[in-house]
Write an enzyme that holds these catalytic residues in place. Structure first.
Site, PDB file in Angstrom:
ATOM      1  CE  LYS A 167      85.369  69.897  69.615  1.00  0.00           C
ATOM      2  NZ  LYS A 167      86.392  69.095  70.173  1.00  0.00           N
ATOM      3  CB  CYS A 168      76.948  66.184  71.626  1.00  0.00           C
ATOM      4  SG  CYS A 168      75.245  66.039  72.176  1.00  0.00           S
ATOM      5  N   GLY A 169      77.023  65.432  74.728  1.00  0.00           N
ATOM      6  CA  GLY A 169      76.791  64.373  75.699  1.00  0.00           C
ATOM      7  C   GLY A 169      76.261  63.101  75.057  1.00  0.00           C
ATOM      8  CG  PHE A 170      72.708  62.766  73.327  1.00  0.00           C
ATOM      9  CD1 PHE A 170      72.058  61.792  74.077  1.00  0.00           C
ATOM     10  CD2 PHE A 170      72.271  64.076  73.440  1.00  0.00           C
ATOM     11  CE1 PHE A 170      71.009  62.111  74.918  1.00  0.00           C
ATOM     12  CE2 PHE A 170      71.223  64.410  74.279  1.00  0.00           C
ATOM     13  CZ  PHE A 170      70.585  63.426  75.025  1.00  0.00           C
ATOM     14  CB  THR A 171      79.613  62.419  71.192  1.00  0.00           C
ATOM     15  OG1 THR A 171      79.252  63.772  70.907  1.00  0.00           O
ATOM     16  CG2 THR A 171      80.670  61.971  70.202  1.00  0.00           C
TER      17      THR A 171
END
Length: 187
Positions: free
Chosen positions: A65-69
């Site tokens: 659940k991360c912007g980098f996922t």
């Protein structure tokens, strides 16, 4: 949210393209290599990391659940194209903004369904601070790895290991497989 964690989260985009390389002029005095570790895979099996001897290894701390996922797709593509000489290992962690709250089963299903991840994924671990797993203690403790003390600064930080099991580079979250500094490091 605490002020300190808010400020830390706000600074993330400004620090995520950095990297640290092992200085060439130092003699490595590592007391271990990654081959000394056994880790539990997402499906609960013990994996002896010595099975990766002779290959370069990229170790990622991951989160769903991360912007980098979206980097799961980049690293899967890289892994499929290079798996004869480089292996990518994913280690889910929940230290950064609680962005990996799932169970091992939920993480495995998410990675497969959304990104087709085939590279080896491991059970969720602690990668920073109190309770840090032994592998990440090795990666972030100069007396153990011979030179580096850089902990992950956010999700999707990368540690590059050479064919001898030695740590050679640390890359922050924003560095992808097609980044010049990564391509230079992996040669």
């Amino acid at each position: 949210m605490k002020i300190g964690s808010l400020l830390g989260a706000l600074s993330v985009p400004f620090t995520q393209n950095s990297f640290v390389e092992r200085p060439e002029n130092i003699t490595i005095t590592a007391t271990k290599t990654i081959y000394d570790f056994k880790m539990k895979s997402l499906d609960g099996k013990e994996v002896d990391l010595s099975i990766y001897k002779g290959k370069k290894v990229i170790i990622l701390n991951t989160a769903s659940k991360c912007g980098f996922t979206k980097q799961y797709a980049d690293w899967e593509t890289y892994y499929e194209a290079n798996k004869d000489k480089v292996v990518v290992l994913g280690f889910p962690s929940n230290e950064f903004g609680g962005q990996e709250p799932g169970t091992d089963g939920e993480i495995a299903a998410f990675c497969k369904k959304n990104y087709g991840v085939n590279f080896p994924m491991f059970s969720k671990v602690v990668v920073k601070g109190e309770g840090k797993c032994d592998l990440y203690k090795f990666l972030t403790t100069k007396s153990l790895n011979g030179w580096n003390d850089k902990e992950p600064s956010w999700n999707f930080c990368k540690y590059v290991i050479n064919e001898k099991g030695e740590l050679t580079h640390f890359f922050a979250s924003g560095v992808k497989p097609d980044s010049k500094e990564f391509m230079d490091a992996i040669k």
